[in-house]
Design a protein around this motif. Structure first.
Motif, short mmCIF file in Angstrom:
data_model
loop_
_atom_site.label_atom_id
_atom_site.label_comp_id
_atom_site.label_asym_id
_atom_site.label_seq_id
_atom_site.Cartn_x
_atom_site.Cartn_y
_atom_site.Cartn_z
N LEU A 118 0.83 -1.21 0.00
CA LEU A 118 0.00 0.00 0.00
C LEU A 118 0.86 1.25 0.00
O LEU A 118 0.58 2.23 -0.71
CB LEU A 118 -0.92 0.00 1.22
N ILE A 119 1.93 1.24 0.80
CA ILE A 119 2.83 2.39 0.86
C ILE A 119 3.51 2.59 -0.49
O ILE A 119 3.65 3.71 -0.98
CB ILE A 119 3.87 2.21 1.98
N GLU A 120 3.93 1.48 -1.09
CA GLU A 120 4.61 1.57 -2.38
C GLU A 120 3.69 2.17 -3.44
O GLU A 120 4.12 2.97 -4.27
CB GLU A 120 5.08 0.19 -2.82
N GLN A 121 2.41 1.82 -3.39
CA GLN A 121 1.48 2.27 -4.41
C GLN A 121 0.89 3.65 -4.12
O GLN A 121 0.69 4.45 -5.03
CB GLN A 121 0.34 1.25 -4.56
N TYR A 122 0.62 3.93 -2.85
CA TYR A 122 -0.14 5.13 -2.50
C TYR A 122 0.58 6.06 -1.52
O TYR A 122 -0.03 7.05 -1.09
CB TYR A 122 -1.48 4.74 -1.87
N GLY A 123 1.81 5.78 -1.16
CA GLY A 123 2.41 6.50 -0.05
C GLY A 123 3.67 7.30 -0.31
O GLY A 123 4.65 7.13 0.43
N PRO A 124 3.70 8.21 -1.29
CA PRO A 124 4.94 8.98 -1.50
C PRO A 124 5.33 9.82 -0.29
O PRO A 124 6.53 9.97 0.00
CB PRO A 124 4.60 9.87 -2.71
N ASN A 125 4.36 10.36 0.41
CA ASN A 125 4.68 11.17 1.59
C ASN A 125 5.05 10.30 2.79
O ASN A 125 5.87 10.70 3.62
CB ASN A 125 3.51 12.09 1.93
N LEU A 173 0.24 13.58 5.70
CA LEU A 173 1.68 13.83 5.83
C LEU A 173 2.21 14.84 4.82
O LEU A 173 3.40 15.17 4.84
CB LEU A 173 2.45 12.51 5.70
N LYS A 174 1.36 15.34 3.92
CA LYS A 174 1.78 16.46 3.09
C LYS A 174 2.12 17.63 3.99
O LYS A 174 1.47 17.86 4.99
CB LYS A 174 0.67 16.86 2.11
N GLU A 175 3.13 18.38 3.60
CA GLU A 175 3.58 19.44 4.51
C GLU A 175 2.48 20.46 4.79
O GLU A 175 2.34 20.93 5.92
CB GLU A 175 4.82 20.13 3.94
N GLU A 176 1.65 20.78 3.78
CA GLU A 176 0.60 21.77 4.04
C GLU A 176 -0.40 21.28 5.07
O GLU A 176 -0.99 22.07 5.82
CB GLU A 176 -0.12 22.16 2.74
#
Length: 573
Positions: free
Chosen positions: A139-146, A390-393
């Motif tokens: 799931l992280i690999e597919q959807y988790g860049p942040n 987890l996006k900075e904004e």
């Protein structure tokens, strides 16, 4: 040791076994959260476009938090949660613990039915062993860049004890430069400011100097019915009484062990001369009528009430635990400057007066976190929510809030809060806005993190906010000691990749977990006896205690800890 645990979480030592936590609350603007110039407001159309090109179908997931005493709610009932729902279409219905944690988690395991998202707190190992969490790697690999951006440096440590897979996200990870907390939210020996003023603002560095300061002040004010010292022992907060030996010996809050920063040897302080010297000091104070015997029966609310009463001269505790009492005292001081005398001042006291390590180094709490369960209806939507958070904004949104409402930005891009904004950040506002809901128990930047533009993640760590939050009394006493922040009175924390050691996972029923349980039972049984004994009887009670303590496999416990710490150091290189 944690705010909620943790407390955390920071938070947190948080149990007799030394759990602790650190947090970034928004009370009085001393610790908290805000939004960048480009962060979406909760009512802005941009908020719904952050996560995708078109609006997503709304969905509500169940979220159980194994921490008691918090309010159940839907996240979209808060300003922050509504903004995040606008971005992702996701709302969480959060339920908190009522009753016994092990019973609640045990029922989930026995029925094989879980909420979509689970924070099992201290029962996390039981959930892992039962297979209650799903692996998150794909799931992280597919959807988790942040998620990869924030937690990537820690992935190997997150996989270490779990068969090479990641099953939960710890509550925080250090991002950017380390930002020191200008306030003292960790351990200290506290004393009323008037005590220092009357004594001419002396440099107090040793336990003996601290005790004499308290004794002398009480002796000079016989008509005030003062209590020299109190101590907190209620329930899991017993660590506030049992942790001081390691701090007095010059070590940070690693839990049950003092870890040599060079050799990585881990030694228990229970049953040592460090512990003996501490409890004998309390015994001596009690014999002189300077220690509050009720410390061993008072609950937490009674303890806080006593700290707020103007009658308690000194005590040891963690700043995050006494915040409500300090806020009462500071609010009174803002209205009447003469009341500033009763606000408490933190002192970095050790046995020898040299090296202190009260301030937390950058930490990594690996035995608490949030996971997606095998019962989850749509794990992909949940992991996308975590990644979006987890996006900075959005880390700015959950920490600082909304520009123009809960913070401002100056011409140089520095975040700050006006006096009016700080004043409105009370418990009611923080709850409605979502600062309390998103303060912990989610994937997030560590409180000591800095943003890409150099601003501190936590408002209380931002110098501009800290300075504005100071009362005239704060400025006066800091000036007397020649510093601008309280942290300057304490030594710089040492780099400890394993910190806090108490967060290294231990399985239920393991020799290490059994050692901690039995040790905690012994401390709760003998500390009252030791402190309240007649001085002539102290050595006999101490001998009885150490005989019982000697039956525990402390060497095995210390050896296991040293091995785990060395492994972490190797992975962290």
């Amino acid at each position: 040791m944690a705010k909620k645990l943790l407390v955390a979480g920071m938070a947190a030592a948080l149990a007799v076994s030394g759990v602790a936590c650190s947090n970034g609350n928004n009370n009085g603007g001393n610790d908290g959260k805000s939004a960048s110039p480009s962060a979406p407001s909760s009512s802005s159309p941009a908020a719904s476009e952050t996560a995708s090109e078109k609006p997503l179908d709304k969905v509500t997931f169940t979220f159980f938090n194994g921490v008691a005493g918090e309010k159940d709610l839907n996240t979209n009932e808060t300003t922050i949660g509504k903004a995040l729902e606008d971005q992702t279409g996701v709302n969480f219905k959060i339920e908190h613990l009522v009753g016994d944690l092990n019973t609640k988690i045990g029922t989930m395991i026995a029925s094989n039915e879980y909420p979509d998202v689970l924070v099992p707190d201290a029962a996390i190992e039981e959930v892992l062993k039962a297979g209650g969490f799903i692996a998150l790697d794909d799931l992280i690999e597919q959807y988790g860049p942040n998620i990869k951006r924030v937690y990537g440096p820690y992935f190997e440590r997150m996989r270490a004890d779990y068969g090479g897979k990641i099953y939960f996200l710890p509550f925080s990870a250090q991002v950017g430069d380390f930002s020191a907390d200008p306030n003292i939210n960790q351990g200290a020996f506290w004393v009323q400011r008037r005590v220092l003023k009357e004594a001419g603002y002396p440099q107090i560095k040793t336990l003996d100097e601290y005790v004499k300061l308290v004794e002398d002040f009480v002796a000079k004010h016989p008509d005030e019915d003062l209590t020299g010292m109190v101590s907190l022992t209620h329930d899991w907060r017993f660590f506030a009484t049992s942790n001081p030996p390691m701090h007095l010996a010059g070590f940070p809050n690693d839990g049950n062990v003092m870890v040599d920063v060079n050799t990585y040897e881990a030694k228990s302080y229970a049953g040592t001369d460090f512990e003996k010297r501490w409890v004998q000091t309390l015994n001596d104070l009690n014999a002189k009528g300077l220690f509050d015997k009720s410390s061993f029966v008072d609950n937490y609310d009674q303890y806080i009430a006593k700290l707020s009463s103007h009658k308690v001269v000194g005590f040891f505790d963690y700043g995050w635990q006494i915040g409500s009492a300090q806020n009462v005292l500071k609010d009174a001081a803002r209205k009447d400057q003469s009341q500033d005398d009763f606000v408490y001042f933190p002192l970095a006291v050790t046995f020898d007066g040299t090296h202190d390590q009260y301030l937390d180094p950058p930490g990594w709490t690996s035995n608490r976190g949030v996971g997606i369960t095998k019962s989850a209806k749509d794990p992909a939507r949940i992991i996308q929510y975590f990644d979006n958070l987890l996006k900075e904004e959005n880390q700015i949104l959950k920490s600082w809030g909304i520009k123009g409402e809960t913070y401002e930005v100056d011409a140089n891009g520095r975040f700050y809060r006006t006096a009016e904004q700080i004043a409105k950040l009370d418990d009611t506002f923080n709850e409605q806005f979502g600062f309390k809901t998103y303060d912990w128990d989610w994937p997030q930047y560590n409180t000591s993190s800095t943003l890409a533009d150099g601003n501190s993640l936590a408002p209380g760590y931002q110098p501009e906010v800290f300075q504005l939050s100071l009362t005239e009394g704060d400025k006066t006493i800091l000036g007397k000691y020649g510093v601008k922040t309280y942290a300057e009175l304490f030594d710089t924390p040492e780099d400890r990749p394993w910190y806090p050691a108490w967060s290294i996972p231990k399985e239920q029923g393991s020799p290490q977990q059994i050692w901690e349980t039995k040790k905690d039972e012994l401390l709760k049984k003998y500390y009252a006896k030791l402190v309240l004994a007649k001085p002539a009887d102290f050595e006999g009670v101490w001998a009885e205690y150490t005989k019982e303590f000697g039956k525990l496999d402390t060497v095995g416990y210390e050896t296991w800890y040293a091995e785990q710490i060395k492994k972490i150091v190797e992975v962290a290189k």
